[in-house]
Scaffold this active site. Structure first.
Site, mmCIF file in Angstrom:
data_model
loop_
_atom_site.group_PDB
_atom_site.id
_atom_site.type_symbol
_atom_site.label_atom_id
_atom_site.label_comp_id
_atom_site.label_asym_id
_atom_site.label_seq_id
_atom_site.Cartn_x
_atom_site.Cartn_y
_atom_site.Cartn_z
ATOM 1 N N HIS A 59 -7.114 -5.201 9.897
ATOM 2 C CA HIS A 59 -6.826 -4.875 8.489
ATOM 3 C C HIS A 59 -5.516 -5.509 8.040
ATOM 4 C CE1 HIS A 59 -4.690 -0.843 9.617
ATOM 5 N NE2 HIS A 59 -3.790 -1.753 9.382
ATOM 6 N N ASP B 55 0.815 -1.214 0.000
ATOM 7 C CA ASP B 55 0.000 0.000 0.000
ATOM 8 C C ASP B 55 0.846 1.261 0.000
ATOM 9 O OD1 ASP B 55 0.928 -0.540 2.561
ATOM 10 O OD2 ASP B 55 -1.045 -0.961 3.382
ATOM 11 N N ASN C 138 -7.637 -3.559 14.071
ATOM 12 C CA ASN C 138 -8.999 -3.881 13.640
ATOM 13 C C ASN C 138 -9.001 -5.022 12.625
ATOM 14 O OD1 ASN C 138 -7.999 -2.714 11.354
ATOM 15 N ND2 ASN C 138 -9.371 -0.954 11.324
ATOM 16 N N GLU D 163 -9.702 -2.265 5.160
ATOM 17 C CA GLU D 163 -10.334 -1.980 6.447
ATOM 18 C C GLU D 163 -11.602 -2.826 6.631
ATOM 19 O OE1 GLU D 163 -8.780 -0.320 8.531
ATOM 20 O OE2 GLU D 163 -8.035 1.601 7.830
HETATM 21 C C1 F6R Z 1 1.535 -1.683 6.130
HETATM 22 C C2 F6R Z 1 0.239 -2.301 6.193
HETATM 23 C C3 F6R Z 1 -0.561 -2.379 7.452
HETATM 24 C C4 F6R Z 1 0.253 -2.767 8.681
HETATM 25 C C5 F6R Z 1 -0.638 -2.786 9.924
HETATM 26 C C6 F6R Z 1 0.140 -3.119 11.177
HETATM 27 O O1 F6R Z 1 2.022 -1.721 4.805
HETATM 28 O O2 F6R Z 1 -0.211 -2.715 5.204
HETATM 29 O O3 F6R Z 1 -1.597 -3.306 7.262
HETATM 30 O O4 F6R Z 1 0.842 -4.012 8.481
HETATM 31 O O5 F6R Z 1 -1.240 -1.542 10.097
HETATM 32 O O6 F6R Z 1 1.018 -2.071 11.457
HETATM 33 P P1 F6R Z 1 2.088 -2.159 12.622
HETATM 34 O O7 F6R Z 1 3.105 -3.174 12.175
HETATM 35 O O8 F6R Z 1 2.676 -0.774 12.677
HETATM 36 O O9 F6R Z 1 1.371 -2.558 13.852
#
Ligand code: F6R
Length: 243
Positions: free
Chosen positions: A138, A67, A136, A143
């Site tokens: 994702h 992303d 959540n 989302e």
């Molecule tokens: C990042 C991504 C997100 C993260 C998720 C967890 O490219 O796609 O889905 O993997 O938000 O983030 P952290 O590792 O910061 O808890």
């Protein structure tokens, strides 16, 4: 689903890097799907170390990231483009012409997403997709929703995600509210999936996503249907499950 319990963040990072290293060694021309966020930083540090020690070679590797924020320049130190260069690409011998992220500077969402779908298809598909997981549930920026979106699309980030990301920005208002993300079908088409999870704050979502019902309300729950998923997590993240 393979669940690998590790002692702590360091141990998790080393073991996740072992799995990615094995992928690169077994298929030097592999396509890696990569993630940003805090969790994989240690994994990238271990990969850099292994590269420096001569154990892995990125010269044949292609990467596609999950992303990118919409409306943020590549030079912005909060862009995922910047993150990947800073944490991995600039430290290893990957050909930067073969490192891809959605183009966050493209204002036309349809154009940006069609182009990214085309790029991913042209690679021949992802061999190993690295994923973190949001509080959540994702994955990428998919989302909680009523459906699983298949391909790259533009998302309105949820309040939880904006708040979780706020720590990286000067203020709430500076956090981008939209992003381009790979879709769930594309993620599920990866030949192998490696999920990294660390910390007590992830314990509840780990239990819900991997042991609860499969629902688009918890997008990561779809991973239960993938034939080759490995979850590497530390004791705190696995505290509510038996690893
Ligand atoms: C990042 C991504 C997100 C993260 C998720 C967890 O490219 O796609 O889905 O993997 O938000 O983030 P952290 O590792 O910061 O808890």
């Amino acid at each position: 689903m393979r669940i690998i319990g590790t002692k702590d963040y360091e141990d998790m990072s080393r073991k996740a890097a072992n799995i990615i290293s094995a992928q690169i060694i077994m298929k030097p021309g592999c396509v890696l799907g990569l993630a940003t966020g805090s969790t994989p930083i240690g994994t990238y540090q271990n990969l850099v170390k292994r590269y420096q020690e001569g154990d892995i070679d990125f010269s044949g590797v292609t990467t596609v990231n999950l992303d990118e924020y919409k409306g943020i320049t590549k030079e912005n130190d909060q862009s995922y483009y910047y993150f990947m260069n800073h944490n991995l690409f600039s430290h290893v011998n990957v050909d930067t012409n073969r490192t891809f992220l959605p183009d966050g500077t493209e204002p036309d969402a349809d154009k940006a997403c069609e182009e990214y779908n085309r790029v991913i298809e042209a690679t021949g598909g992802v061999d190993l997709q690295l994923l973190g997981i949001g509080h959540n549930g994702h994955i990428g920026f998919n989302e909680p929703a009523d459906v699983f979106k298949k391909k790259c699309h533009c998302v309105e980030l949820s309040e939880t995600t904006i708040k979780a990301n706020q720590r990286f920005f000067a203020s709430y208002d500076d956090v981008p509210k939209q992003a381009y993300t790979m879709g769930i079908l594309t993620i599920m088409q990866a030949r192998k999936i490696l999920v990294v999870v660390s910390g007590e704050d992830k314990a509840a979502i780990v239990k819900e996503a991997f042991f609860g019902p499969i629902t688009p309300k918890v997008q990561a729950s779809v991973l239960q249907l993938h034939p080759d998923v490995t979850i590497v997590g530390d004791e705190a993240a696995f505290s509510l499950i038996k690893a």
